[in-house]
Design an enzyme around this catalytic site. Structure first.
Site, mmCIF file in Angstrom:
data_model
loop_
_atom_site.group_PDB
_atom_site.id
_atom_site.type_symbol
_atom_site.label_atom_id
_atom_site.label_comp_id
_atom_site.label_asym_id
_atom_site.label_seq_id
_atom_site.Cartn_x
_atom_site.Cartn_y
_atom_site.Cartn_z
ATOM 1 N N LYS A 78 26.297 9.062 2.308
ATOM 2 C CA LYS A 78 24.872 8.738 2.450
ATOM 3 C C LYS A 78 24.177 9.782 3.311
ATOM 4 O O LYS A 78 24.737 10.262 4.304
ATOM 5 C CB LYS A 78 24.722 7.344 3.071
ATOM 6 C CG LYS A 78 23.288 6.828 3.150
ATOM 7 C CD LYS A 78 23.258 5.416 3.725
ATOM 8 C CE LYS A 78 21.847 4.878 3.847
ATOM 9 N NZ LYS A 78 21.820 3.495 4.391
ATOM 10 N N SER A 153 19.357 0.174 1.843
ATOM 11 C CA SER A 153 18.920 1.557 1.713
ATOM 12 C C SER A 153 19.985 2.510 1.169
ATOM 13 O O SER A 153 19.694 3.678 0.897
ATOM 14 C CB SER A 153 18.464 2.075 3.082
ATOM 15 O OG SER A 153 19.534 2.029 4.011
ATOM 16 N N SER A 177 22.074 -3.029 4.136
ATOM 17 C CA SER A 177 21.912 -1.778 3.388
ATOM 18 C C SER A 177 23.156 -1.287 2.665
ATOM 19 O O SER A 177 23.077 -0.333 1.882
ATOM 20 C CB SER A 177 21.388 -0.670 4.307
ATOM 21 O OG SER A 177 20.027 -0.868 4.594
#
Length: 228
Positions: A78, A153, A177
């Site tokens: 990420k 996210s 997330s």
């Protein structure tokens, strides 16, 4: 979705010499080229750095040494978890050209275990979102239905695993997330107990809640990542 071997299968076959880390990386890069045009999950594919890591794994095996439990496994990271010498933007124009001078503990441990870090995945800006529509560099689509969001996210990480581009990715979870995009994309996502995984090198959203964790296609593969 295209099929690909899982974390444990790749590591076993690389360690036993039935395939190579470079071959697994090349297969991964081909799947990314074919699959990410529609999903838009990757922020940056860092193929040169990944190839260096894959060659190092193969060299360790060639001399008869143990490359680690994740030998040759391609993993996406990420875009809010830093890697030394690589770009980390956190989905923001503010950090558009930021190159980290240090390595996060989580990625350092993956590399020491033989993993190959193929690049960064899109996320909501500074991980503040739940749909991955709010990345400054473009939204991510759910691989099962491009009219739907992948969650967030960590939507980029979830999408590239669900699409079959990589067998595993790292995400971060403050209030859902990892767990929510894993659910939206039909894969396994784990938010570890707070403090179980070092936050060193994770760009903070809420430091008293942030956790780094794996996204994979099944629970056993998540366990393999967590053990590292």
């Amino acid at each position: 979705m295209s099929e690909l071997p899982g974390v444990r299968q790749i590591a076993t076959e690389v360690r036993e010499g039935r395939t190579t880390a470079v071959a697994q990386l090349d297969a991964c890069l081909s799947r990314i080229e074919a699959g990410d045009k529609s999903v838009n999950g990757f922020m940056e594919v860092q193929s040169e750095a990944a190839r260096t890591q894959a060659e190092q794994v193969d060299a360790i095996i060639a001399r008869g040494d143990d490359p680690g439990p994740l030998a040759g496994v391609p993993i996406a990271i990420k875009d809010n978890i830093v890697m030394q010498g690589r770009k980390t933007t956190c989905g923001s124009r503010i950090l558009e050209n930021y190159i980290s001078p240090f390595e996060s503990t989580a990625t350092e441990r993956l590399v020491k275990a033989g993993a190959v870090l193929v690049g960064t995945t899109r996320c909501d800006e500074f991980a503040m979102g739940s749909s991955t529509e709010h990345c400054a560099h473009g939204l991510v689509r759910n691989p099962w239905n491009h009219e739907h969001v992948p969650g967030g996210s960590s939507g980029g990480s979830a999408a590239v695993v669900a699409q079959g581009m990589v067998p595993a990715a790292l995400g971060s979870d403050t209030g859902g997330s990892i767990r929510q995009p894993a659910a939206y994309c039909g894969i396994t996502g784990l938010k570890p107990s707070y403090g179980r995984v070092s936050r060193w090198g994770l760009v903070a959203f809420g430091s008293s809640l942030d956790c780094i964790g794996p996204l994979t296609r099944d629970v056993a593969d998540s366990a393999a990542i967590m053990n590292v």
